[in-house]
Write a protein that holds these residues in place. Sequence first.
Motif, mmCIF file in Angstrom:
data_model
loop_
_atom_site.group_PDB
_atom_site.id
_atom_site.type_symbol
_atom_site.label_atom_id
_atom_site.label_comp_id
_atom_site.label_asym_id
_atom_site.label_seq_id
_atom_site.Cartn_x
_atom_site.Cartn_y
_atom_site.Cartn_z
ATOM 1 N N ALA A 84 0.838 -1.199 0.000
ATOM 2 C CA ALA A 84 0.000 0.000 0.000
ATOM 3 C C ALA A 84 0.872 1.248 0.000
ATOM 4 O O ALA A 84 1.841 1.337 0.759
ATOM 5 C CB ALA A 84 -0.927 0.012 1.201
ATOM 6 N N THR A 85 0.512 2.204 -0.864
ATOM 7 C CA THR A 85 1.227 3.474 -0.953
ATOM 8 C C THR A 85 0.216 4.608 -0.941
ATOM 9 O O THR A 85 -0.761 4.587 -1.697
ATOM 10 C CB THR A 85 2.062 3.552 -2.247
ATOM 11 O OG1 THR A 85 2.964 2.449 -2.294
ATOM 12 C CG2 THR A 85 2.849 4.849 -2.313
ATOM 13 N N THR A 86 0.449 5.587 -0.068
ATOM 14 C CA THR A 86 -0.436 6.740 0.023
ATOM 15 C C THR A 86 0.381 8.023 -0.030
ATOM 16 O O THR A 86 1.356 8.166 0.707
ATOM 17 C CB THR A 86 -1.248 6.712 1.340
ATOM 18 O OG1 THR A 86 -2.028 5.519 1.397
ATOM 19 C CG2 THR A 86 -2.174 7.914 1.432
ATOM 20 N N GLY A 87 -0.017 8.947 -0.906
ATOM 21 C CA GLY A 87 0.601 10.263 -0.982
ATOM 22 C C GLY A 87 -0.470 11.325 -0.828
ATOM 23 O O GLY A 87 -1.507 11.259 -1.499
ATOM 24 N N GLN A 88 -0.243 12.278 0.075
ATOM 25 C CA GLN A 88 -1.255 13.292 0.360
ATOM 26 C C GLN A 88 -0.644 14.687 0.481
ATOM 27 O O GLN A 88 0.343 14.879 1.202
ATOM 28 C CB GLN A 88 -1.981 12.958 1.675
ATOM 29 C CG GLN A 88 -2.740 11.643 1.652
ATOM 30 C CD GLN A 88 -3.331 11.284 3.007
ATOM 31 O OE1 GLN A 88 -2.674 11.391 4.033
ATOM 32 N NE2 GLN A 88 -4.581 10.851 3.007
ATOM 33 N N VAL A 89 -1.240 15.650 -0.225
ATOM 34 C CA VAL A 89 -0.848 17.049 -0.116
ATOM 35 C C VAL A 89 -2.121 17.865 0.096
ATOM 36 O O VAL A 89 -3.064 17.762 -0.694
ATOM 37 C CB VAL A 89 -0.106 17.535 -1.376
ATOM 38 C CG1 VAL A 89 0.259 19.018 -1.233
ATOM 39 C CG2 VAL A 89 1.134 16.703 -1.633
ATOM 40 N N ALA A 90 -2.146 18.662 1.182
ATOM 41 C CA ALA A 90 -3.360 19.422 1.504
ATOM 42 C C ALA A 90 -3.011 20.775 2.109
ATOM 43 O O ALA A 90 -1.955 20.953 2.722
ATOM 44 C CB ALA A 90 -4.231 18.639 2.473
ATOM 45 N N PHE A 91 -3.931 21.726 1.930
ATOM 46 C CA PHE A 91 -3.834 22.981 2.651
ATOM 47 C C PHE A 91 -4.240 22.764 4.106
ATOM 48 O O PHE A 91 -3.727 23.411 5.008
ATOM 49 C CB PHE A 91 -4.740 24.041 2.006
ATOM 50 C CG PHE A 91 -4.250 24.488 0.665
ATOM 51 C CD1 PHE A 91 -3.155 25.339 0.567
ATOM 52 C CD2 PHE A 91 -4.871 24.071 -0.499
ATOM 53 C CE1 PHE A 91 -2.691 25.761 -0.667
ATOM 54 C CE2 PHE A 91 -4.414 24.495 -1.732
ATOM 55 C CZ PHE A 91 -3.323 25.342 -1.828
ATOM 56 N N GLY A 92 -5.152 21.810 4.330
ATOM 57 C CA GLY A 92 -5.627 21.505 5.673
ATOM 58 C C GLY A 92 -5.008 20.243 6.230
ATOM 59 O O GLY A 92 -3.791 20.147 6.366
ATOM 60 N N ILE A 98 -3.733 2.499 7.245
ATOM 61 C CA ILE A 98 -3.458 1.299 6.463
ATOM 62 C C ILE A 98 -3.447 0.093 7.394
ATOM 63 O O ILE A 98 -2.744 0.092 8.412
ATOM 64 C CB ILE A 98 -2.102 1.396 5.732
ATOM 65 C CG1 ILE A 98 -2.123 2.555 4.724
ATOM 66 C CG2 ILE A 98 -1.760 0.087 5.033
ATOM 67 C CD1 ILE A 98 -0.770 2.825 4.074
ATOM 68 N N THR A 99 -4.243 -0.917 7.047
ATOM 69 C CA THR A 99 -4.279 -2.163 7.808
ATOM 70 C C THR A 99 -3.974 -3.313 6.861
ATOM 71 O O THR A 99 -4.655 -3.486 5.847
ATOM 72 C CB THR A 99 -5.652 -2.396 8.471
ATOM 73 O OG1 THR A 99 -5.948 -1.290 9.324
ATOM 74 C CG2 THR A 99 -5.653 -3.676 9.288
ATOM 75 N N GLN A 100 -2.940 -4.093 7.194
ATOM 76 C CA GLN A 100 -2.511 -5.206 6.342
ATOM 77 C C GLN A 100 -2.424 -6.481 7.164
ATOM 78 O O GLN A 100 -1.793 -6.507 8.220
ATOM 79 C CB GLN A 100 -1.153 -4.900 5.708
ATOM 80 C CG GLN A 100 -1.169 -3.695 4.772
ATOM 81 C CD GLN A 100 0.213 -3.312 4.272
ATOM 82 O OE1 GLN A 100 1.157 -3.269 5.047
ATOM 83 N NE2 GLN A 100 0.322 -3.017 2.987
ATOM 84 N N ALA A 113 4.122 -0.955 3.467
ATOM 85 C CA ALA A 113 3.313 0.268 3.477
ATOM 86 C C ALA A 113 4.216 1.489 3.403
ATOM 87 O O ALA A 113 5.277 1.533 4.030
ATOM 88 C CB ALA A 113 2.453 0.328 4.736
ATOM 89 N N ALA A 114 3.784 2.478 2.617
ATOM 90 C CA ALA A 114 4.516 3.738 2.501
ATOM 91 C C ALA A 114 3.521 4.888 2.522
ATOM 92 O O ALA A 114 2.504 4.853 1.825
ATOM 93 C CB ALA A 114 5.341 3.769 1.218
ATOM 94 N N VAL A 115 3.812 5.889 3.344
ATOM 95 C CA VAL A 115 2.928 7.051 3.471
ATOM 96 C C VAL A 115 3.764 8.324 3.361
ATOM 97 O O VAL A 115 4.778 8.472 4.061
ATOM 98 C CB VAL A 115 2.165 7.053 4.815
ATOM 99 C CG1 VAL A 115 1.313 8.313 4.946
ATOM 100 C CG2 VAL A 115 1.305 5.804 4.951
ATOM 101 N N GLY A 116 3.341 9.233 2.478
ATOM 102 C CA GLY A 116 3.971 10.545 2.372
ATOM 103 C C GLY A 116 2.909 11.618 2.529
ATOM 104 O O GLY A 116 1.876 11.571 1.852
ATOM 105 N N GLN A 117 3.133 12.558 3.447
ATOM 106 C CA GLN A 117 2.126 13.581 3.739
ATOM 107 C C GLN A 117 2.758 14.973 3.820
ATOM 108 O O GLN A 117 3.799 15.153 4.441
ATOM 109 C CB GLN A 117 1.426 13.283 5.073
ATOM 110 C CG GLN A 117 0.621 11.995 5.077
ATOM 111 C CD GLN A 117 0.039 11.675 6.447
ATOM 112 O OE1 GLN A 117 0.722 11.778 7.459
ATOM 113 N NE2 GLN A 117 -1.212 11.283 6.473
ATOM 114 N N LEU A 118 2.096 15.946 3.197
ATOM 115 C CA LEU A 118 2.502 17.341 3.284
ATOM 116 C C LEU A 118 1.271 18.192 3.550
ATOM 117 O O LEU A 118 0.323 18.182 2.763
ATOM 118 C CB LEU A 118 3.183 17.796 1.985
ATOM 119 C CG LEU A 118 3.515 19.295 1.887
ATOM 120 C CD1 LEU A 118 4.488 19.708 2.977
ATOM 121 C CD2 LEU A 118 4.052 19.626 0.508
ATOM 122 N N SER A 119 1.269 18.891 4.678
ATOM 123 C CA SER A 119 0.174 19.783 5.032
ATOM 124 C C SER A 119 0.699 21.204 5.155
ATOM 125 O O SER A 119 1.726 21.437 5.798
ATOM 126 C CB SER A 119 -0.465 19.353 6.359
ATOM 127 O OG SER A 119 -1.417 20.316 6.780
#
Length: 133
Positions: A84-92, A98-100, A113-119
């Motif tokens: 699972a890979t999730t990338g997220q970019v938000a003003f908020g 992720i459940t595996q 699992a890989a998660v990248g987040q920028l707020s």
Amino acid sequence: MRKLFIASVALFALSSAAQAANTSTTVQVGVVNGSSVSQQGLTNDTSSTSQLGIVNTATTMQGTSSASLNNGSTVNQIGVQNTATTGQVAFGNNGSAITQNSFGPPALQNNSAAVGQLSVFGVNGSTVSQTAH
């Protein structure tokens, strides 16, 4: 009076945009499951992906080309090999869960699992739960 009217219109437009949303729900049952979700633009993005199989792959990108207001992503995978890979970019705010759950021959079991987040102005929250039997 005119300034008050213009301010009211601007406030209404902003609140209307904040309520706009992209919503995605994916359910897959099979031997090999692959899911790719892309949600872009100035909206609230919500994605839910559930996979039951032998090999499961899920990719969720929210606001990565054009930042969203808020992002929420949930991925549930049950299989021998789960990715699972999730990338997220938000003003908020960004939220990712992720459940595996991996089963089968121990030598073949794998959870990744890989998660990248920028707020810009909000909060990033990520939860990853991995189980191998």
